[in-house]
Scaffold this active site. Structure first.
Site, PDB file in Angstrom:
ATOM      1  N   ASP A 106      17.463 -74.330  77.717  1.00  0.00           N
ATOM      2  CA  ASP A 106      17.482 -75.732  77.265  1.00  0.00           C
ATOM      3  C   ASP A 106      16.862 -76.628  78.328  1.00  0.00           C
ATOM      4  O   ASP A 106      16.834 -76.269  79.503  1.00  0.00           O
ATOM      5  CB  ASP A 106      18.923 -76.191  77.021  1.00  0.00           C
ATOM      6  CG  ASP A 106      19.606 -75.359  75.952  1.00  0.00           C
ATOM      7  OD1 ASP A 106      18.895 -74.817  75.097  1.00  0.00           O
ATOM      8  OD2 ASP A 106      20.844 -75.259  76.011  1.00  0.00           O
TER       9      ASP A 106
HETATM   10  N1  URA Z   1      22.905 -70.927  76.571  1.00  0.00           N
HETATM   11  C1  URA Z   1      22.779 -72.255  76.382  1.00  0.00           C
HETATM   12  O1  URA Z   1      23.633 -72.886  75.798  1.00  0.00           O
HETATM   13  N2  URA Z   1      21.676 -72.857  76.876  1.00  0.00           N
HETATM   14  C2  URA Z   1      20.720 -72.202  77.580  1.00  0.00           C
HETATM   15  O2  URA Z   1      19.754 -72.831  78.018  1.00  0.00           O
HETATM   16  C3  URA Z   1      20.871 -70.824  77.768  1.00  0.00           C
HETATM   17  C4  URA Z   1      21.975 -70.208  77.256  1.00  0.00           C
END
Ligand code: URA
Length: 237
Positions: A106
């Site tokens: 993310d």
């Molecule tokens: N899980 C999440 O919630 N976000 C990420 O970026 C990676 C794993």
């Protein structure tokens, strides 16, 4: 063993269009072992080839395998919309040779991100059949309880998943932090699992993929490095 003309070699390494690369050669911008090579027809062995362009020496790489210590505020998608893309943290030639991130973090997640231009590697690493454990450190809004850890280990039901998803391992690091290992790579998985277990993720960092750790690589925020064969072999376990 593979021989190619210098303009094709430069193009494959992401220096620009074939025409532009030909101009670089004809203009005497490229040298090999201290000798300027301006003959476009000459075929050159690419194995272990080192060439100098714009005053810097480069090693020919058929594919690149990169680890980036992703800072917050960058998107992994190829067409970023709200934040700059992670490719903007790498030299421009990587964009031209179509380097992509292997899976996604993310925009606000930090830590270990693999990138490559090898389609087979990207596919294998991101395939759900390839059970590579990924370790995350998550900070939480509410205190971590033993029940939260047990819940994540037993499995939580996410609304668009047919079966509950469970952590491979999970432990409390401090009252507001857990370490969680997952084998799948579902959308927002850590955040959604924490929410489903009744807490809220406030910060997330991926610190390990397989047996390759961010600590081993010693990368500052936003820094990247090439991965060698020994480091790549740690990714399959
Ligand atoms: N899980 C999440 O919630 N976000 C990420 O970026 C990676 C794993």
């Amino acid at each position: 063993m593979s021989k190619q003309t210098l303009e094709r070699i430069l193009q494959s390494q992401g220096w620009g269009t074939r025409r532009y690369c030909r101009e670089l050669v004809e203009d005497g911008e490229v040298s090999i072992a201290g000798e300027t090579v301006s003959d476009c027809a000459l075929k050159i062995e690419t194995d272990n080839l080192e060439y100098t362009l714009f005053g810097e020496t480069w090693l020919f790489r058929e594919h690149v395998y990169i680890a980036l210590n992703k800072p917050p505020g960058y998107e992994c998608s190829r067409k970023p919309s709200h934040h700059p893309g992670v490719l903007s943290l790498l030299p421009e030639q990587f964009t031209l040779r179509d380097v992509q991130s292997v899976g996604r973090l993310d925009h606000d997640t930090t830590g270990l991100l693999l990138m490559s231009d090898d389609g087979t590697f990207i596919h294998t690493q991101s395939s759900p059949k390839h059970h590579v454990p990924k370790l995350y450190v998550a900070s939480t809004h509410d205190p971590v309880t033993p029940e939260l850890v047990t819940h994540l280990l037993r499995g939580v039901k996410l609304h668009d998943e047919p079966k509950p998803l469970a952590a491979v391992s999970c432990r409390m690091i401090d009252p507001y932090q857990i370490e969680i290992v997952l084998e799948q790579g579902k959308y927002h998985q850590v955040k959604r699992m924490l929410a489903a277990a009744g807490n809220h993720c406030t910060e997330l960092c991926r610190t390990q993929i397989g047996k390759l750790t961010l600590d081993q690589l010693q990368l500052a925020d936003g820094e990247w490095c090439y991965l060698d064969a020994a480091q790549l072999s740690l990714l399959s376990a």
